[in-house]
Design a protein around this motif. Structure first.
Motif, PDB file in Angstrom:
ATOM      1  N   UNK A  67       0.787  -1.190   0.022  1.00 43.69           N
ATOM      2  CA  UNK A  67       0.197  -0.033  -0.046  1.00 43.69           C
ATOM      3  C   UNK A  67       0.969   1.364  -0.066  1.00 43.69           C
ATOM      4  N   UNK A  68       2.233   0.844  -0.122  1.00 36.94           N
ATOM      5  CA  UNK A  68       3.060   2.310   0.001  1.00 36.94           C
ATOM      6  C   UNK A  68       3.036   2.975  -1.216  1.00 36.94           C
ATOM      7  N   UNK A  69       2.701   4.421  -1.318  1.00 37.96           N
ATOM      8  CA  UNK A  69       2.714   5.281  -2.329  1.00 37.96           C
ATOM      9  C   UNK A  69       4.142   5.164  -3.307  1.00 37.96           C
ATOM     10  N   UNK A  70       4.173   5.267  -4.685  1.00 35.15           N
ATOM     11  CA  UNK A  70       5.168   4.664  -5.446  1.00 35.15           C
ATOM     12  C   UNK A  70       6.486   5.589  -5.019  1.00 35.15           C
ATOM     13  N   UNK A  71       6.333   6.618  -4.371  1.00 36.88           N
ATOM     14  CA  UNK A  71       7.669   7.354  -3.887  1.00 36.88           C
ATOM     15  C   UNK A  71       7.937   7.115  -2.608  1.00 36.88           C
ATOM     16  N   UNK A  72       7.357   6.293  -1.982  1.00 33.99           N
ATOM     17  CA  UNK A  72       7.902   5.894  -0.732  1.00 33.99           C
ATOM     18  C   UNK A  72       8.041   4.366  -0.529  1.00 33.99           C
ATOM     19  N   UNK A 132      10.383   2.479  -1.942  1.00 36.78           N
ATOM     20  CA  UNK A 132      11.884   1.995  -1.741  1.00 36.78           C
ATOM     21  C   UNK A 132      12.492   2.354  -0.188  1.00 36.78           C
ATOM     22  N   UNK A 133      11.755   3.224   0.399  1.00 38.01           N
ATOM     23  CA  UNK A 133      12.327   3.479   1.821  1.00 38.01           C
ATOM     24  C   UNK A 133      11.312   2.513   2.768  1.00 38.01           C
ATOM     25  N   UNK A 134      10.203   2.202   2.527  1.00 37.99           N
ATOM     26  CA  UNK A 134       9.249   1.299   3.117  1.00 37.99           C
ATOM     27  C   UNK A 134      10.063  -0.198   2.978  1.00 37.99           C
ATOM     28  N   UNK A 135      10.509  -0.541   1.919  1.00 35.86           N
ATOM     29  CA  UNK A 135      10.978  -1.878   1.851  1.00 35.86           C
ATOM     30  C   UNK A 135      12.390  -1.968   2.467  1.00 35.86           C
ATOM     31  N   UNK A 136      13.142  -0.753   2.405  1.00 32.42           N
ATOM     32  CA  UNK A 136      14.451  -0.761   3.299  1.00 32.42           C
ATOM     33  C   UNK A 136      14.204  -0.968   4.680  1.00 32.42           C
ATOM     34  N   UNK A 137      13.103  -0.241   5.265  1.00 31.67           N
ATOM     35  CA  UNK A 137      12.730  -0.034   6.664  1.00 31.67           C
ATOM     36  C   UNK A 137      12.437  -1.542   6.970  1.00 31.67           C
ATOM     37  N   UNK A 138      11.438  -2.318   6.174  1.00 36.26           N
ATOM     38  CA  UNK A 138      10.922  -3.726   6.469  1.00 36.26           C
ATOM     39  C   UNK A 138      12.203  -4.655   6.293  1.00 36.26           C
ATOM     40  N   UNK A 139      13.052  -4.476   5.661  1.00 36.13           N
ATOM     41  CA  UNK A 139      14.221  -5.601   5.484  1.00 36.13           C
ATOM     42  C   UNK A 139      15.181  -5.213   6.634  1.00 36.13           C
TER      43      UNK A 139
END
Length: 202
Positions: free
Chosen positions: A47-52, A54-61
């Motif tokens: 559900x993360x907006x396109x511009x976010x 990458x940062x959400x994926x990095x935070x998740x990992x």
């Protein structure tokens, strides 16, 4: 399901039930931590907006690496304890344990994390996944992508046997005893077992 690193039927060749139980517990805790992580982050990534994204994926990992590292720091020292079998902890063994814990975290951070990030970023540009997101089922679709690495996470439990046998080697060396590291043919082995197993050590 993922492959098990122990003979679930009971004591394999040269292995006591306590050791088998310990490595199975480690594997199950890795699997449980990963499943919980997928449940927590699947929807958020989808559900993360396109511009976010990458940062959400990095935070998740990063959150995943912390989870798995903590499981390792909890369970790997138990392999040393079992390997010592009541003998005192030598400085060499303590140093190796510290290095093993650090190397485990490094492996997770430098190998698993980037592979997972790449897979998730690719998924978010996949037409089927995008359709699922548009239909409100993105979390399930992304979670399915995440689960393709669950087996790889579970193989981390194979490190337990390597540490156990290295510790036994340290104890035997202190006592000037030769030991033979025998593979359990009924078990699936990590790369360390394949490299060092079925050999005699001074």
């Amino acid at each position: 399901g993922s492959e098990s690193f122990a003979n679930l039927r009971g004591g394999g060749a040269g292995r006591r039930s306590e050791e088998i139980s310990a490595v199975n517990t480690y594997q199950k805790e890795l699997e449980s931590a990963y499943d919980e992580w997928v449940d927590e982050w699947g929807d958020e990534i989808a559900e993360a907006p396109a511009e976010e994204q990458d940062s959400v994926i990095e935070e998740a990992t990063l959150a995943l690496i912390l989870l798995l590292t903590n499981v390792g720091r909890k369970r790997i020292p138990q392999a040393v304890e079992l390997g010592l079998d009541g003998k005192p902890l030598s400085p060499a063994t303590a140093t190796r344990l510290a290095a093993t814990l650090t190397n485990n975290e490094t492996r997770l951070r430098e190998s698993l994390a980037p592979d997972l990030q790449r897979k998730l970023k690719d998924a978010l540009s996949d037409e089927d996944v995008l359709e699922a997101i548009a239909a409100g089922a993105g979390g399930k679709a992304v979670g399915g992508i995440m689960q393709t690495l669950a087996g790889r996470v579970a193989t981390g439990a194979g490190l337990f046997w390597a540490v156990l046998n290295q510790t036994r080697g340290d104890v035997a060396k202190e006592a000037n005893i030769k030991i033979y590291w025998r593979w359990d043919e009924a078990a699936h082995h990590c790369s360390d077992c394949l490299e060092f197993g079925n050999k005699t050590y001074d």
